[in-house]
Design a protein around this motif. Structure first.
Motif, PDB file in Angstrom:
ATOM      1  N   SER A  31     -29.047   5.329  70.596  1.00 31.86           N
ATOM      2  CA  SER A  31     -29.183   3.916  70.225  1.00 31.86           C
ATOM      3  C   SER A  31     -30.242   3.201  71.052  1.00 31.86           C
ATOM      4  O   SER A  31     -30.719   2.136  70.654  1.00 31.86           O
ATOM      5  CB  SER A  31     -27.839   3.206  70.377  1.00 31.86           C
ATOM      6  OG  SER A  31     -27.418   3.197  71.735  1.00 31.86           O
ATOM      7  N   VAL A  66     -30.567  -2.746  67.844  1.00 26.97           N
ATOM      8  CA  VAL A  66     -29.234  -3.157  67.401  1.00 26.97           C
ATOM      9  C   VAL A  66     -28.836  -2.409  66.135  1.00 26.97           C
ATOM     10  O   VAL A  66     -27.684  -1.951  65.989  1.00 26.97           O
ATOM     11  CB  VAL A  66     -29.198  -4.683  67.179  1.00 26.97           C
ATOM     12  CG1 VAL A  66     -27.886  -5.098  66.503  1.00 26.97           C
ATOM     13  CG2 VAL A  66     -29.347  -5.415  68.507  1.00 26.97           C
ATOM     14  N   SER A 119     -15.115   5.025  67.866  1.00 28.38           N
ATOM     15  CA  SER A 119     -16.396   4.344  67.955  1.00 28.38           C
ATOM     16  C   SER A 119     -16.705   4.023  69.407  1.00 28.38           C
ATOM     17  O   SER A 119     -15.818   4.007  70.251  1.00 28.38           O
ATOM     18  CB  SER A 119     -16.395   3.057  67.121  1.00 28.38           C
ATOM     19  OG  SER A 119     -15.354   2.196  67.560  1.00 28.38           O
ATOM     20  N   ASN A 160     -22.802   3.956  65.896  1.00 30.96           N
ATOM     21  CA  ASN A 160     -21.382   3.633  66.038  1.00 30.96           C
ATOM     22  C   ASN A 160     -20.618   3.958  64.752  1.00 30.96           C
ATOM     23  O   ASN A 160     -19.503   4.499  64.797  1.00 30.96           O
ATOM     24  CB  ASN A 160     -21.239   2.155  66.385  1.00 30.96           C
ATOM     25  CG  ASN A 160     -19.808   1.764  66.670  1.00 30.96           C
ATOM     26  OD1 ASN A 160     -19.240   2.180  67.669  1.00 30.96           O
ATOM     27  ND2 ASN A 160     -19.216   0.977  65.794  1.00 30.96           N
ATOM     28  N   TRP A 161     -21.225   3.657  63.592  1.00 33.79           N
ATOM     29  CA  TRP A 161     -20.594   3.974  62.309  1.00 33.79           C
ATOM     30  C   TRP A 161     -20.472   5.482  62.106  1.00 33.79           C
ATOM     31  O   TRP A 161     -19.435   5.980  61.656  1.00 33.79           O
ATOM     32  CB  TRP A 161     -21.403   3.358  61.182  1.00 33.79           C
ATOM     33  CG  TRP A 161     -20.869   3.660  59.815  1.00 33.79           C
ATOM     34  CD1 TRP A 161     -19.835   3.055  59.169  1.00 33.79           C
ATOM     35  CD2 TRP A 161     -21.349   4.684  58.920  1.00 33.79           C
ATOM     36  NE1 TRP A 161     -19.636   3.616  57.931  1.00 33.79           N
ATOM     37  CE2 TRP A 161     -20.540   4.614  57.756  1.00 33.79           C
ATOM     38  CE3 TRP A 161     -22.362   5.630  58.991  1.00 33.79           C
ATOM     39  CZ2 TRP A 161     -20.750   5.465  56.669  1.00 33.79           C
ATOM     40  CZ3 TRP A 161     -22.564   6.480  57.910  1.00 33.79           C
ATOM     41  CH2 TRP A 161     -21.769   6.392  56.769  1.00 33.79           C
ATOM     42  N   PHE A 165     -25.517   0.150  65.839  1.00 32.27           N
ATOM     43  CA  PHE A 165     -24.411   0.040  64.898  1.00 32.27           C
ATOM     44  C   PHE A 165     -24.383   1.216  63.919  1.00 32.27           C
ATOM     45  O   PHE A 165     -23.309   1.623  63.461  1.00 32.27           O
ATOM     46  CB  PHE A 165     -24.507  -1.288  64.136  1.00 32.27           C
ATOM     47  CG  PHE A 165     -24.002  -2.461  64.921  1.00 32.27           C
ATOM     48  CD1 PHE A 165     -22.644  -2.733  64.978  1.00 32.27           C
ATOM     49  CD2 PHE A 165     -24.871  -3.269  65.628  1.00 32.27           C
ATOM     50  CE1 PHE A 165     -22.164  -3.804  65.704  1.00 32.27           C
ATOM     51  CE2 PHE A 165     -24.400  -4.342  66.360  1.00 32.27           C
ATOM     52  CZ  PHE A 165     -23.040  -4.613  66.404  1.00 32.27           C
ATOM     53  N   THR A 166     -25.542   1.784  63.612  1.00 34.04           N
ATOM     54  CA  THR A 166     -25.567   2.981  62.760  1.00 34.04           C
ATOM     55  C   THR A 166     -24.924   4.158  63.468  1.00 34.04           C
ATOM     56  O   THR A 166     -24.097   4.877  62.888  1.00 34.04           O
ATOM     57  CB  THR A 166     -27.025   3.325  62.382  1.00 34.04           C
ATOM     58  OG1 THR A 166     -27.622   2.211  61.716  1.00 34.04           O
ATOM     59  CG2 THR A 166     -27.055   4.541  61.467  1.00 34.04           C
TER      60      THR A 166
END
Length: 312
Positions: free
Chosen positions: A239, A293, A310, A300-301, A297-298
């Motif tokens: 990330s 960001v 997560s 994390n998904w 979040f990608t």
């Protein structure tokens, strides 16, 4: 019995007060985070103005998306090359990340207590050395004229002429990866040593009773025990692919490797402070933040879908 009920009631009554105390203790740190990380986001407004230092923002011309078009649509933009450098260096750092795990396991398996502490101390110290001193160390060893490595390689006839390790664009990415690994190996292994310390000692005792050797114990107990930590850190590294840092590439930057070491952090500094183009550099900073960001979040998904857990 009545005394026990009163004690239980007093404990239940004190929990909200205790939680409130913890919240009040955290307020100064939350305030600092807000001041240093969220208030500067108001500076993004400079991206929409033709801002010049010394001229108030309200007197600057509103240009809308002019600098966004320069960054993403004009052929003369250097953004693609800068992104290539940033992503390539980040991928190399991700590829060598298992070495931190291997080093932590090797440290944990050392029998000599004092020797293990000496190795851990000497490998952790480079993390606290400034990048200016790191460059000085590598210049002493790898410079063309007086480098120790070049002198040795020429004397033992492995090289006919000294090789420019610091100025060869063909190995610039790999050389900087090695430099970062040397500086952060000991420090990066600390969190894995902590994860190893959290493994239940009874598992090792049971493995010893079953006749498992050292390698089998490492493979069957230590590696699975620290794998969740490795996966979380790997996802965080993915990330942060655009966050290469600034200091390392600033001190190792020279004309011969300029096209390979110009990562996005250095490029923002170059455009904003050296060229005084604050509006364009703000656009670059916004792009880096938004993309980071989105990647976070990608990842994390994906972690939630694959692992059921997560990272945020």
């Amino acid at each position: 019995m009545g005394i026990q009920k009163e004690a239980l009631f007093s404990v239940r009554e004190s929990k909200p007060r205790y939680s409130m105390k913890l919240l009040l203790m955290a307020i100064p740190f939350i305030t600092l985070v807000f001041i240093f990380y969220y208030v500067p986001l108001f500076g993004w407004v400079y991206a929409f103005f033709d801002y010049k230092p010394g001229i108030p923002l309200e007197q600057s011309n509103f240009v809308g998306l002019k600098y966004f078009k320069i960054a993403f649509m004009e052929q003369g933009s250097d953004l693609l090359r800068v992104l290539e450098n940033s992503i390539a260096l980040s991928l190399l750092n991700i590829l060598v990340s298992p070495l931190y795990v291997v080093f932590a396991i090797l440290l944990n398996e050392m029998r000599g207590k004092y020797f293990r502490k000496w190795v851990q101390t000497t490998t952790t110290l480079p993390n606290f050395i400034s990048w200016v001193l790191v460059y000085s160390v590598f210049y002493v060893f790898f410079s063309v004229s007086d480098g120790v490595v070049n002198k040795v390689l020429v004397q033992i006839h492995l090289l006919e002429l000294p090789f420019n390790f610091l100025g060869d664009s063909g190995i610039a990415w790999y050389f900087q990866t090695i430099v970062g690994l040397w500086k952060g190996l000991g420090w990066g292994a600390i969190i894995y040593l902590a994860a190893i310390a959290g493994i239940d000692p009874e598992l090792y005792e049971a493995a010893k009773v079953d006749g498992a050797g050292r390698f089998r114990t490492i493979w069957s107990i230590t590696v699975p025990g620290i794998m969740p930590t490795f996966v979380v850190l790997l996802l965080l590294n993915v990330s942060n692919m655009l966050n290469n840092g600034f200091e390392q590439f600033y001190v190792f930057y020279n004309a011969l490797v300029a096209d390979k070491l110009e990562v996005i952090d250095y490029y923002v500094y170059k455009v904003g402070l050296q060229s005084n183009d604050f509006s364009y550099s703000t656009v670059l900073g916004m792009f880096k933040t938004v993309v980071s960001v989105v990647i976070l979040f990608t990842v994390n998904w994906i972690a939630r879908r694959v692992r059921g857990e997560s990272i945020i």
